[in-house]
Motif scaffolding. Sequence first.
Motif, PDB file in Angstrom:
ATOM      1  N   LEU A 224      32.880  46.076  28.991  1.00 30.52           N
ATOM      2  CA  LEU A 224      32.127  46.785  30.083  1.00 30.52           C
ATOM      3  C   LEU A 224      31.268  48.268  29.375  1.00 30.52           C
ATOM      4  N   THR A 225      31.544  48.470  27.972  1.00 33.98           N
ATOM      5  CA  THR A 225      30.995  49.742  27.353  1.00 33.98           C
ATOM      6  C   THR A 225      31.529  50.659  28.169  1.00 33.98           C
ATOM      7  N   GLU A 226      30.794  51.547  28.800  1.00 25.72           N
ATOM      8  CA  GLU A 226      30.922  52.699  29.437  1.00 25.72           C
ATOM      9  C   GLU A 226      31.968  52.462  30.817  1.00 25.72           C
ATOM     10  N   GLY A 227      32.667  51.568  30.634  1.00 27.53           N
ATOM     11  CA  GLY A 227      33.660  51.376  31.845  1.00 27.53           C
ATOM     12  C   GLY A 227      35.038  52.040  31.737  1.00 27.53           C
ATOM     13  N   SER A 228      35.895  51.824  32.806  1.00 24.54           N
ATOM     14  CA  SER A 228      37.085  52.429  32.865  1.00 24.54           C
ATOM     15  C   SER A 228      37.949  51.414  33.247  1.00 24.54           C
ATOM     16  N   HIS A 229      39.365  51.461  33.544  1.00 30.65           N
ATOM     17  CA  HIS A 229      40.181  50.627  34.078  1.00 30.65           C
ATOM     18  C   HIS A 229      39.725  50.522  35.572  1.00 30.65           C
ATOM     19  N   ALA A 230      39.572  51.333  36.321  1.00 30.75           N
ATOM     20  CA  ALA A 230      39.173  51.417  37.795  1.00 30.75           C
ATOM     21  C   ALA A 230      38.048  50.382  37.933  1.00 30.75           C
ATOM     22  N   SER A 231      36.932  50.543  36.939  1.00 33.60           N
ATOM     23  CA  SER A 231      35.626  49.749  37.016  1.00 33.60           C
ATOM     24  C   SER A 231      35.957  48.495  36.753  1.00 33.60           C
ATOM     25  N   VAL A 232      36.939  48.175  35.739  1.00 35.57           N
ATOM     26  CA  VAL A 232      36.968  46.794  35.710  1.00 35.57           C
ATOM     27  C   VAL A 232      37.842  46.189  36.642  1.00 35.57           C
ATOM     28  N   GLU A 233      38.671  46.912  37.194  1.00 33.54           N
ATOM     29  CA  GLU A 233      39.543  46.330  38.300  1.00 33.54           C
ATOM     30  C   GLU A 233      38.598  46.020  39.392  1.00 33.54           C
ATOM     31  N   ARG A 234      37.665  46.898  39.806  1.00 36.50           N
ATOM     32  CA  ARG A 234      36.842  46.418  40.894  1.00 36.50           C
ATOM     33  C   ARG A 234      35.800  45.421  40.546  1.00 36.50           C
ATOM     34  N   ARG A 235      35.695  45.071  39.259  1.00 39.11           N
ATOM     35  CA  ARG A 235      34.766  43.870  38.970  1.00 39.11           C
ATOM     36  C   ARG A 235      35.809  42.697  39.074  1.00 39.11           C
ATOM     37  N   LEU A 236      36.893  42.731  38.719  1.00 40.23           N
ATOM     38  CA  LEU A 236      37.893  41.572  38.712  1.00 40.23           C
ATOM     39  C   LEU A 236      38.180  41.246  40.012  1.00 40.23           C
ATOM     40  N   ALA A 237      38.198  42.255  40.895  1.00 44.73           N
ATOM     41  CA  ALA A 237      38.347  42.054  42.569  1.00 44.73           C
ATOM     42  C   ALA A 237      37.192  41.122  43.036  1.00 44.73           C
ATOM     43  N   LEU A 238      35.895  41.441  42.470  1.00 46.27           N
ATOM     44  CA  LEU A 238      34.783  40.717  43.113  1.00 46.27           C
ATOM     45  C   LEU A 238      35.051  39.314  42.370  1.00 46.27           C
ATOM     46  N   LEU A 239      35.395  39.156  41.165  1.00 46.21           N
ATOM     47  CA  LEU A 239      35.530  37.841  40.552  1.00 46.21           C
ATOM     48  C   LEU A 239      36.366  37.073  41.327  1.00 46.21           C
ATOM     49  N   ALA A 240      37.722  37.704  41.629  1.00 42.07           N
ATOM     50  CA  ALA A 240      38.712  36.937  42.201  1.00 42.07           C
ATOM     51  C   ALA A 240      38.155  36.342  43.798  1.00 42.07           C
ATOM     52  N   GLN A 241      36.807  36.396  43.944  1.00 35.33           N
ATOM     53  CA  GLN A 241      36.412  35.898  45.231  1.00 35.33           C
ATOM     54  C   GLN A 241      35.882  34.691  44.923  1.00 35.33           C
ATOM     55  N   ASP A 242      35.301  34.298  43.780  1.00 33.90           N
ATOM     56  CA  ASP A 242      34.682  33.359  43.503  1.00 33.90           C
ATOM     57  C   ASP A 242      35.413  32.268  42.126  1.00 33.90           C
ATOM     58  N   PHE A 243      36.198  32.878  41.670  1.00 27.19           N
ATOM     59  CA  PHE A 243      36.944  32.375  40.738  1.00 27.19           C
ATOM     60  C   PHE A 243      38.313  32.400  40.883  1.00 27.19           C
ATOM     61  N   GLU A 244      39.141  31.596  40.550  1.00 24.40           N
ATOM     62  CA  GLU A 244      40.870  31.587  40.395  1.00 24.40           C
ATOM     63  C   GLU A 244      40.764  32.591  39.049  1.00 24.40           C
ATOM     64  N   LEU A 245      41.792  33.474  39.196  1.00 23.97           N
ATOM     65  CA  LEU A 245      41.831  34.554  38.414  1.00 23.97           C
ATOM     66  C   LEU A 245      43.443  34.857  38.195  1.00 23.97           C
ATOM     67  N   GLU A 246      43.884  34.498  37.088  1.00 22.69           N
ATOM     68  CA  GLU A 246      45.493  34.368  36.889  1.00 22.69           C
ATOM     69  C   GLU A 246      45.615  35.714  35.724  1.00 22.69           C
ATOM     70  N   GLN A 247      46.900  36.520  36.316  1.00 22.05           N
ATOM     71  CA  GLN A 247      47.374  37.539  35.894  1.00 22.05           C
ATOM     72  C   GLN A 247      48.754  37.200  35.113  1.00 22.05           C
ATOM     73  N   GLN A 248      48.960  37.945  33.821  1.00 20.74           N
ATOM     74  CA  GLN A 248      50.061  37.920  33.043  1.00 20.74           C
ATOM     75  C   GLN A 248      50.601  39.441  32.841  1.00 20.74           C
ATOM     76  N   VAL A 249      51.606  39.654  33.276  1.00 23.96           N
ATOM     77  CA  VAL A 249      52.396  40.859  33.275  1.00 23.96           C
ATOM     78  C   VAL A 249      53.243  40.972  31.899  1.00 23.96           C
ATOM     79  N   THR A 250      52.678  41.796  31.026  1.00 25.95           N
ATOM     80  CA  THR A 250      53.352  42.129  29.527  1.00 25.95           C
ATOM     81  C   THR A 250      54.080  43.367  29.433  1.00 25.95           C
TER      82      THR A 250
END
Length: 415
Positions: A355-381
């Motif tokens: 995302l270049t000038e992004g942050s964790h929060a901005s990525v999380e916002r995009r992930l939340a939007l993606l999850a509305q149209d795509f299955e999004l899997e998470q893996q906690v490490t």
Amino acid sequence: MTSLRVVEICAGAGGQALGLHKAGFEHALAVELDPTAAETLRLNTGGTVAVGDVANADVWTPADYTGIDLLAGGVPCPPFSIAGKQLGSSDERDLFAWAVEQVSVVKPRALMLENVRGLSSNRFSGYRQRVLDRLTQLGYVADWRLLHAADFGVAQLRPRFVLVAMRPEDFAYFRWPEPAAERVSVGEVLRDLMAANGWKHVDDWVKLANGIGPTLVGGSKKHGGADLGPTRAKRAWEALGVDGKGVADSAPDVDAPHPAERLPRLTVEMVARLQGWRAEDEWEFAGRKTSQYRQIGNAFPPPVAEAVGRAIRSALEHDGVAREVVDGTDVHDPVYRALAGAEGFVSMDRLVDALTEGSHASVERRLALLAQDFELEQQVTANGTKYRLGEFKGFTGQENHERHDYMNRFRSRVS
């Protein structure tokens, strides 16, 4: 002018069809769900019209039109509109991804799809990226553009988000149409129709209607009759000297009150004029007033369709000077790109970098939007959460998709 051939899906009452005819395209087929709108198409085009759900194999066979010059359509808007809650691929009416998938079967020289402004918002950046990447896989170069009808001689704003795609050798000649030098007002466009019965205050009304109208709202079969839209739109029409609470059967009589005393309502013919139909088009709308209004209000303005159609035609005929086409450079969602291009799970740090000038929060916002149209899997490490992009939730033709059940149960309410 030699005609090029077009297949138009979700053709409605023919706004796009009329514009494309003026641009030099001849319909090989038009497909429309609503029988009354389909009758309007038959009355005016004389071409072949298939009636029914465009995604139903019993209605038409896309493979029969392989190699057509243009595949075009105005697929349903509610999945991307604010009024439709912007459900995207979760809305059973969504046909955008399905229409793109037909390119793999029809293999048209060009694709043109239009929809509401909402599709251009951040909410659908991942959806748009999927469309672009899929067309790239199929060998096409694509571009989106937000066009305002008011820039093409139509007296309303009506922004439409348009997708055009072609093979690289043709796309090198494609140029989006340029806006007209001047805009026209509601009063200018409708003066002759408002004066049809000799209304003596028409000139005062024209002065009051000296502006661009808000977007006409055709509405759905589920809600309301013939009026000019929600409260905000009605207020905007009121400021232009129009009573938006209904649609009149005729223009004001010669002795009708001054607009300062009582505002006139638009007729169906006036609404069609505001949508871009002209008197010389002699377009006849089937059905009763509410149906006619709905057909017109949901249409793609003919002048906009004509402008884009002429641009596509010029490209297919290699008019002008070719430009260099660099495929895959139009990135609408870099987070989607990073996930879609990975074989496994992707760390948050890699997504932030994408995302270049992004942050964790901005990525999380995009992930939340993606999850509305795509299955999004998470893996906690131990080093944090990783993500993997799963299946697209939308309808692309799957036999087991819930859209089939929805259409069987609610077809009479879908518009």
